[in-house]
Design a protein around this motif. Structure first.
Motif, short mmCIF file in Angstrom:
data_model
loop_
_atom_site.label_atom_id
_atom_site.label_comp_id
_atom_site.label_asym_id
_atom_site.label_seq_id
_atom_site.Cartn_x
_atom_site.Cartn_y
_atom_site.Cartn_z
N PHE A 79 -9.98 7.21 -9.08
CA PHE A 79 -9.29 6.26 -8.23
C PHE A 79 -9.22 4.88 -8.67
O PHE A 79 -8.13 4.10 -8.77
N LEU A 95 -2.53 7.29 -6.30
CA LEU A 95 -3.95 7.40 -6.16
C LEU A 95 -4.41 8.93 -6.05
O LEU A 95 -3.86 9.57 -5.22
N LEU A 111 -5.82 2.79 -9.74
CA LEU A 111 -5.61 1.50 -8.96
C LEU A 111 -5.39 0.46 -9.94
O LEU A 111 -4.41 -0.58 -9.72
N HIS A 112 -5.99 0.34 -11.22
CA HIS A 112 -6.18 -0.76 -11.90
C HIS A 112 -4.92 -0.64 -12.93
O HIS A 112 -4.83 -0.13 -13.97
N VAL A 150 0.91 -1.05 -0.02
CA VAL A 150 -0.27 -0.09 -0.08
C VAL A 150 0.50 0.97 -0.03
O VAL A 150 0.58 2.23 -0.91
N LEU A 190 1.64 1.84 -3.49
CA LEU A 190 0.36 2.42 -4.43
C LEU A 190 -0.29 3.76 -3.96
O LEU A 190 -0.70 4.32 -4.90
#
Length: 143
Positions: free
Chosen positions: A131, A81, A135-136, A74, A77
């Protein structure tokens, strides 16, 4: 019939239990106020002071590995985001008082989306789409 995920549910999660766990793992944070933030499907989130939170499994016994994965991935990531997300800080290990790992994270202020109705559907859907698009992405090597 009990499912494998809930066969060994953790003890009741209370402010007293969490204070004990925090005192054991993070003694420098032990005097911060603790109060319930939210109960989710698998986890409870408790505020720890104004900037931190405790993420505690309460309805699953398979919490350790997902929490460790969050701690590993996380932080990398979160920076890409478009909305703030809780950033894992550290893991609290299972102990005699609590049989599962639990997590210290940052606290993200605001209302959970399921508690605050969308008053601007277009802006809400645009933010959610941005978002999810951020994320994808393909998983990093080793994920």
């Amino acid at each position: 019939m009990t499912s494998p995920d809930t066969a060994t549910a953790p003890p009741d999660i209370t402010e007293g239990l969490l204070r004990h766990l925090v005192r054991e793992r993070f003694p420098h944070l032990a005097e911060l106020p603790i109060r319930l933030g939210a109960r989710g499907w698998d986890y409870q989130v408790w505020r720890l002071g104004g900037e931190l939170a405790l993420r505690v499994p309460w309805a699953t016994r398979r919490a350790d590995e997902p929490l460790r994965d969050e701690l590993a991935w996380v932080p990398a990531l979160a920076g890409r985001l478009p909305l703030p997300v809780p950033r894992p800080q550290a893991i609290g290990e299972p102990s005699a008082r609590f049989p599962h790992a639990w997590m210290l994270t940052t606290w993200v202020p605001g209302e959970p989306a399921d508690h605050a109705p969308a008053t601007d559907g277009r802006a809400t859907s645009t933010a959610l789409a941005a978002f999810l698009l951020a994320l994808h992405r393909p998983a990093p090597a080793g994920a």
